[in-house]
Design an enzyme around this catalytic site. Structure first.
Site, PDB file in Angstrom:
ATOM      1  N   CYS A  77      33.064 -19.127  43.548  1.00  0.00           N
ATOM      2  CA  CYS A  77      33.365 -18.579  42.038  1.00  0.00           C
ATOM      3  C   CYS A  77      32.127 -18.693  41.176  1.00  0.00           C
ATOM      4  O   CYS A  77      31.384 -19.311  41.595  1.00  0.00           O
ATOM      5  CB  CYS A  77      34.641 -19.092  41.519  1.00  0.00           C
ATOM      6  SG  CYS A  77      34.257 -21.013  41.075  1.00  0.00           S
ATOM      7  N   ASP A 112      31.761 -25.452  43.962  1.00  0.00           N
ATOM      8  CA  ASP A 112      30.933 -24.681  44.990  1.00  0.00           C
ATOM      9  C   ASP A 112      30.589 -23.159  44.222  1.00  0.00           C
ATOM     10  O   ASP A 112      31.639 -22.575  43.987  1.00  0.00           O
ATOM     11  CB  ASP A 112      31.560 -24.597  46.270  1.00  0.00           C
ATOM     12  CG  ASP A 112      30.536 -23.995  47.283  1.00  0.00           C
ATOM     13  OD1 ASP A 112      29.733 -23.497  46.936  1.00  0.00           O
ATOM     14  OD2 ASP A 112      30.818 -24.179  48.278  1.00  0.00           O
ATOM     15  N   HIS A 113      29.269 -23.182  44.003  1.00  0.00           N
ATOM     16  CA  HIS A 113      29.062 -21.703  43.053  1.00  0.00           C
ATOM     17  C   HIS A 113      29.250 -20.380  44.142  1.00  0.00           C
ATOM     18  O   HIS A 113      29.139 -19.253  43.608  1.00  0.00           O
ATOM     19  CB  HIS A 113      27.817 -21.880  42.523  1.00  0.00           C
ATOM     20  CG  HIS A 113      27.592 -21.227  41.018  1.00  0.00           C
ATOM     21  ND1 HIS A 113      28.204 -20.060  40.819  1.00  0.00           N
ATOM     22  CD2 HIS A 113      27.148 -21.492  39.939  1.00  0.00           C
ATOM     23  CE1 HIS A 113      27.997 -19.867  39.531  1.00  0.00           C
ATOM     24  NE2 HIS A 113      27.195 -20.856  39.180  1.00  0.00           N
ATOM     25  N   ARG A 114      29.571 -20.728  45.418  1.00  0.00           N
ATOM     26  CA  ARG A 114      29.793 -19.786  46.386  1.00  0.00           C
ATOM     27  C   ARG A 114      30.848 -18.971  46.145  1.00  0.00           C
ATOM     28  O   ARG A 114      31.099 -17.703  46.753  1.00  0.00           O
ATOM     29  CB  ARG A 114      29.120 -20.181  47.919  1.00  0.00           C
ATOM     30  CG  ARG A 114      28.205 -20.503  47.921  1.00  0.00           C
ATOM     31  CD  ARG A 114      27.754 -21.203  49.587  1.00  0.00           C
ATOM     32  NE  ARG A 114      28.535 -22.197  49.616  1.00  0.00           N
ATOM     33  CZ  ARG A 114      28.631 -22.892  50.754  1.00  0.00           C
ATOM     34  NH1 ARG A 114      27.793 -22.529  51.913  1.00  0.00           N
ATOM     35  NH2 ARG A 114      29.457 -23.963  50.975  1.00  0.00           N
TER      36      ARG A 114
END
Length: 492
Positions: free
Chosen positions: A466, A462-464
């Site tokens: 890290c 999940d790019h949110r």
């Protein structure tokens, strides 16, 4: 006087809203004991036998096998304190016994009803959501239809009736009824999915010989029958094409009838998986990175561990268990990936413990059992828990609690003979590690070309929670431990 109580489908845990009726375990007119299982249902999580909190005579059932009921809908009604089955207060899926049958059966049903009445005074043993406390279970007894008589008029106590020797109580056989050679008999099928597959392909289960224990018909038997039917159809088509045409040619321009499309309901496990994956794709901005790793040393370390345990030194350590232990060590270094996102509060929630999920393919579909507190376990302990949960998944006995609460998932799709994939995150987790097959490949080792055991590792995150640097650091650490298992010694 008998009191008719309604038993509703309870909340089976984890906020489930509906369940599919797989098999009824009682009939209308049966005498049931407190906490006796009355129906087998399939939820989006597991197969569950539902116990009834009341003891008495079943007067009505609601819902056919294969139908879905919402939580809170009536399942059945029970006449508590009755020695005969009263008239049904609501429509039932099974015909209720007539008044004359119920009256004539009152003598035979009295002992079991008295036991059930006594049990209901002391309460229910199994605490099912919203019901009861402990009580001894009473013996189930069926009202016997052959004792049919006219309705009994009020009179002084009748003389004792000498009852015939009771018949042995029938043992429930998990099978469907069928007719073989003109005789009615059971068809040994346990799985409702096997029965559904047979119906979809018009396979007559009565003509199959099961390869399972005691002739049990397995999915493999049905798949074989489907293949044989398809081969026979192809052979018939080839034969028809080879013969000279005797029928009149169709009118030019006439359109052939279109075949009807098959519709498969998205419900049960498949429906739950579809909902979760759709939500993952719509809510999580995911990204994937991957790397090839030389797993030769890992395989050698595993072989040494299992050799050291000896022939009777306990269970063998699996590759999946070693990879799981590597993941817990990597999550200790990169805790950002052991987290979830609270979208309402716009906060990242870092979780204190690692509850490691692992993907398992079963006859009911893809499930993800969870190894609790994996960060406190060694490779042998993780392996034993994976083996235990896998067996429960195979038999359909996983509880909803064993399928929820994961914080990170390990997906070994290499067992299907594929090298790589882009895993979809198991919502609401933040990452999933995918593992391809380990196979010999050319590899540059110490400056020279050699054949090594190579595996591809894929991390979807999940790019949110890290950025790519953290995700790459996690994946690189996992690959380093695969290539040099001694790296793990620094974290043990």
């Amino acid at each position: 006087m008998a009191q008719v109580l309604e038993f509703k489908l309870p909340d089976l845990g984890e906020g489930l809203t509906e369940a599919e009726i797989v098999r009824w375990l009682v009939e209308v007119g049966d005498v049931v004991a407190i906490d006796q299982p009355v129906v087998e249902v399939e939820t989006a999580k597991a197969m569950v036998e539902v116990p009834c909190p009341y003891g008495g005579v079943v007067t009505a059932r609601f819902g056919e096998e294969g139908s879905e009921l919402p939580v809170g809908a009536p399942l059945l009604t029970v006449a508590v304190g009755a020695t005969e089955a009263p008239a049904s207060p609501a429509p039932s899926t099974s015909p209720a016994p007539s008044t004359s049958s119920a009256s004539g059966a009152s003598s035979a049903g009295a002992p079991a009803a008295e036991e059930s009445s006594a049990g209901s005074e002391s309460g229910s043993g199994n605490v099912l959501v919203g019901y009861g406390t402990g009580a001894p279970a009473a013996r189930r007894r069926r009202i016997r239809p052959e004792r049919v008589g006219t309705p009994a008029a009020p009179a002084p106590a009748p003389a004792p009736v000498v009852e015939p020797e009771p018949e042995p109580e029938p043992v429930a056989v998990p099978a469907v009824a069928g007719e073989v050679n003109g005789q009615q008999g059971p068809v040994a099928v346990v799985s409702p999915l096997v029965r559904r597959l047979a119906r979809q392909h018009e396979i007559d289960l009565r003509r199959l010989t099961g390869s399972g224990p005691d002739g049990l018909i397995l999915r493999a038997d049905v798949d074989s029958a489907i293949r044989r039917a398809e081969e026979a159809a192809r052979a018939q088509t080839r034969t028809a094409a080879a013969e000279p045409a005797v029928a009149e040619a169709p009118t030019a321009g006439a359109a052939a009838p279109a075949a009807a499309a098959e519709r498969i309901p998205l419900r049960g496990v498949r429906g739950a998986v579809a909902d979760k994956l759709s939500r993952s794709r719509s809510e999580i901005p995911d990204a994937t990175c991957w790397v090839d790793a030389d797993a030769t040393e890992l395989m050698a370390a595993r072989a040494a561990m299992n050799a050291a345990s000896g022939p009777s030194g306990g269970p063998k350590v699996s590759v999946l268990a070693l990879l799981a232990r590597i993941c817990t060590a990597a999550l200790a270094r990169y805790p950002e990936l052991n987290s979830t996102v609270d979208t309402a509060a716009r906060e990242i929630v870092r979780l204190p413990g690692v509850h490691l999920g692992f993907a398992a393919q079963t006859e009911r579909g893809l499930v993800v059992p969870v190894v609790r507190d994996a960060h406190t376990r060694n490779a042998e302990s993780i392996g034993a828990e994976i083996a235990r949960l896998t067996e429960l998944a195979r038999t359909g006995k996983l509880s909803p609690a064993q399928l929820t609460g994961g914080t990170f998932t390990l997906n070994n799709y290499g067992v299907f003979g594929v090298d790589g994939s882009t895993p979809i995150i198991n919502h609401p987790e933040a990452a999933m590690l995918g593992v391809g097959r380990i196979m010999p490949k050319p590899w540059v080792h110490h400056g020279e070309l050699a054949v090594r055991q190579v595996v591809q590792l894929s991390l979807t995150f999940d790019h949110r929670v890290c950025d790519g640097g953290t995700a790459g650091g996690f994946l690189r650490y996992v690959a380093d431990c695969v290539e040099q298992p001694a790296v793990l010694l620094r974290t043990l």
